[in-house]
Design a protein around this motif. Structure first.
Motif, PDB file in Angstrom:
ATOM      1  N   UNK A   1       0.815  -1.206   0.000  1.00 30.18           N
ATOM      2  CA  UNK A   1       0.000   0.000   0.000  1.00 30.18           C
ATOM      3  C   UNK A   1       0.852   1.261   0.000  1.00 30.18           C
ATOM      4  N   UNK A   2       1.980   1.224   0.698  1.00 33.26           N
ATOM      5  CA  UNK A   2       2.878   2.375   0.691  1.00 33.26           C
ATOM      6  C   UNK A   2       3.396   2.640  -0.715  1.00 33.26           C
ATOM      7  N   UNK A   3       3.756   1.578  -1.423  1.00 31.97           N
ATOM      8  CA  UNK A   3       4.233   1.749  -2.804  1.00 31.97           C
ATOM      9  C   UNK A   3       3.128   2.254  -3.726  1.00 31.97           C
ATOM     10  N   UNK A   4       1.910   1.787  -3.521  1.00 34.09           N
ATOM     11  CA  UNK A   4       0.787   2.266  -4.341  1.00 34.09           C
ATOM     12  C   UNK A   4       0.570   3.759  -4.120  1.00 34.09           C
ATOM     13  N   UNK A   5       0.557   4.201  -2.855  1.00 31.66           N
ATOM     14  CA  UNK A   5       0.378   5.627  -2.584  1.00 31.66           C
ATOM     15  C   UNK A   5       1.537   6.442  -3.126  1.00 31.66           C
ATOM     16  N   UNK A   6       2.750   5.883  -3.101  1.00 31.36           N
ATOM     17  CA  UNK A   6       3.903   6.583  -3.659  1.00 31.36           C
ATOM     18  C   UNK A   6       3.749   6.781  -5.159  1.00 31.36           C
ATOM     19  N   UNK A   7       3.303   5.754  -5.859  1.00 32.25           N
ATOM     20  CA  UNK A   7       3.092   5.862  -7.308  1.00 32.25           C
ATOM     21  C   UNK A   7       1.977   6.856  -7.606  1.00 32.25           C
ATOM     22  N   UNK A   8       0.906   6.827  -6.822  1.00 29.87           N
ATOM     23  CA  UNK A   8      -0.182   7.794  -7.006  1.00 29.87           C
ATOM     24  C   UNK A   8       0.340   9.213  -6.799  1.00 29.87           C
ATOM     25  N   UNK A   9       1.204   9.402  -5.805  1.00 27.36           N
ATOM     26  CA  UNK A   9       1.762  10.740  -5.551  1.00 27.36           C
ATOM     27  C   UNK A   9       2.618  11.208  -6.719  1.00 27.36           C
ATOM     28  N   UNK A  10       3.411  10.314  -7.280  1.00 29.42           N
ATOM     29  CA  UNK A  10       4.256  10.699  -8.419  1.00 29.42           C
ATOM     30  C   UNK A  10       3.404  11.060  -9.628  1.00 29.42           C
ATOM     31  N   UNK A  11       2.403  10.249  -9.914  1.00 32.23           N
ATOM     32  CA  UNK A  11       1.531  10.527 -11.071  1.00 32.23           C
ATOM     33  C   UNK A  11       0.775  11.836 -10.862  1.00 32.23           C
ATOM     34  N   UNK A  12       0.256  12.057  -9.649  1.00 38.75           N
ATOM     35  CA  UNK A  12      -0.479  13.295  -9.373  1.00 38.75           C
ATOM     36  C   UNK A  12       0.443  14.509  -9.491  1.00 38.75           C
ATOM     37  N   UNK A  13       1.690  14.364  -9.047  1.00 36.95           N
ATOM     38  CA  UNK A  13       2.629  15.486  -9.151  1.00 36.95           C
ATOM     39  C   UNK A  13       2.951  15.803 -10.601  1.00 36.95           C
ATOM     40  N   UNK A  14       3.111  14.772 -11.420  1.00 34.05           N
ATOM     41  CA  UNK A  14       3.405  14.994 -12.841  1.00 34.05           C
ATOM     42  C   UNK A  14       2.233  15.686 -13.532  1.00 34.05           C
ATOM     43  N   UNK A  15       1.008  15.324 -13.130  1.00 31.84           N
ATOM     44  CA  UNK A  15      -0.176  15.925 -13.749  1.00 31.84           C
ATOM     45  C   UNK A  15      -0.540  17.279 -13.150  1.00 31.84           C
TER      46      UNK A  15
END
Length: 54
Positions: free
Chosen positions: A4-18
């Motif tokens: 779950x930590x890795x999933x939230x990390x990936x979501x944070x990266x994608x949201x930051x890029x967008x």
């Protein structure tokens, strides 16, 4: 928990890029909390596993 930590990390990266700064910050904060909880539980399980059985 680490998953779950890795999933939230990936979501944070994608949201930051967008460009979604608020969502990225929240997801990164959740990922950090989950990672530290995982780390504490991992260390506790290592210590408890090394105890001699009575």
């Amino acid at each position: 928990m680490l998953h779950y930590a890795l999933i939230f990390f990936v979501v944070a990266i994608i949201a930051a890029v967008l460009g979604f700064g608020g969502i990225a910050g929240a997801a990164a904060g959740i990922a950090k909390i989950l990672f530290f909880v995982f780390l504490i539980l991992f260390i506790v399980s290592l210590v408890m596993g090394r105890r001699p059985r009575v």
